[in-house]
Motif scaffolding. Sequence first.
Motif, short mmCIF file in Angstrom:
data_model
loop_
_atom_site.label_atom_id
_atom_site.label_comp_id
_atom_site.label_asym_id
_atom_site.label_seq_id
_atom_site.Cartn_x
_atom_site.Cartn_y
_atom_site.Cartn_z
N ALA A 120 -4.32 -43.34 -7.67
CA ALA A 120 -5.05 -42.23 -8.29
C ALA A 120 -4.87 -42.25 -9.80
O ALA A 120 -5.81 -42.01 -10.56
N LEU A 121 -3.66 -42.55 -10.27
CA LEU A 121 -3.40 -42.62 -11.71
C LEU A 121 -4.23 -43.73 -12.35
O LEU A 121 -4.84 -43.54 -13.41
N GLY A 146 0.18 -39.97 -17.82
CA GLY A 146 -0.43 -39.29 -16.69
C GLY A 146 0.53 -38.83 -15.63
O GLY A 146 0.10 -38.21 -14.64
N GLU A 199 -11.68 -44.39 -14.84
CA GLU A 199 -12.87 -43.56 -14.91
C GLU A 199 -13.11 -43.03 -16.32
O GLU A 199 -14.25 -42.83 -16.74
N ARG A 228 -6.96 -45.03 -11.11
CA ARG A 228 -8.38 -44.69 -10.99
C ARG A 228 -8.79 -43.71 -12.10
O ARG A 228 -9.86 -43.88 -12.69
N ARG A 229 -7.94 -42.72 -12.38
CA ARG A 229 -8.27 -41.77 -13.45
C ARG A 229 -8.39 -42.49 -14.79
O ARG A 229 -9.27 -42.20 -15.61
#
Length: 281
Positions: free
Chosen positions: A187-188, A23, A194, A190-191
Amino acid sequence: MKFSIDEFRRWSHKKVTLIGMSGVGKTHLASMLRQHDWFHYAGDYRIGTRYLDEPILDMIKTQAMQVPFLRNLLRNDWIYIRNNIKINDPGPVLSFVGKLGNPDLGGVELSDFHRRQAAYREGEIKAMYDVPSFIEKARKIYGYQHFVNDVGGSLCELLDEPEVIDLLDKHTLMLYIRVTDQDEEDALIRRAQEAPKPLYYRREFLETQLNEYLSINDLEYAAQIDPDDFTRWIFPRLFQSRIPRYDILARRGYIVTSKEVAAVRDEKDFLALLETAIARN
């Protein structure tokens, strides 16, 4: 490989291995470079098309044989099944690796999961040993000037295979794309949580985390696990466990940040970033 800036500029056939967490932009960067006379060698693509092709097909056929209509077609050789692995979408490889947990929820039973993990690891090792021959093929057969090795996020798990790391260091400049901003790291993670994806784990790391997860959730064995929930739970721990391993790899090459990579728009920007990394080192 280590260079001065002048040596790097004179390096007529540049060869770079991109390393870093999944990512951080490795495949995006490699795909961009492909438009500028760089051969894009994708580790997961090589693993899937060369070293896991048959095991993946066997897995698919096993599922297909449970459907009477497809079973009849396969047994009579009236249809065939093949993989359609893409450089930027190694979906069948991810499906083969799978997620640990309840088979009724799409998970993989523990002993089979260990088998698949071992097969992926062996494929990754072999794919990295193929790098020198593909460097040669890229130039002599396909006529590419430069070469970029886009490896999976699990390369750092091969520190106990020093010959693999030595080989990459001998034939390529190793460039570590590091996540340095806490917001970006969050953010990484979290992605990944998800949209949980299959992951590779070192055996000892997995066993430790699995025992803890079972204890926390008052479960007796892995087949009771919700595979997506376990993957979401373990990813931040896997992420943190890989940081010091990547730092060891980074000593063999150079470091840039994911924010710096995000600003790269073309080959000129990429080469300038490499020179910046060499100057910092």
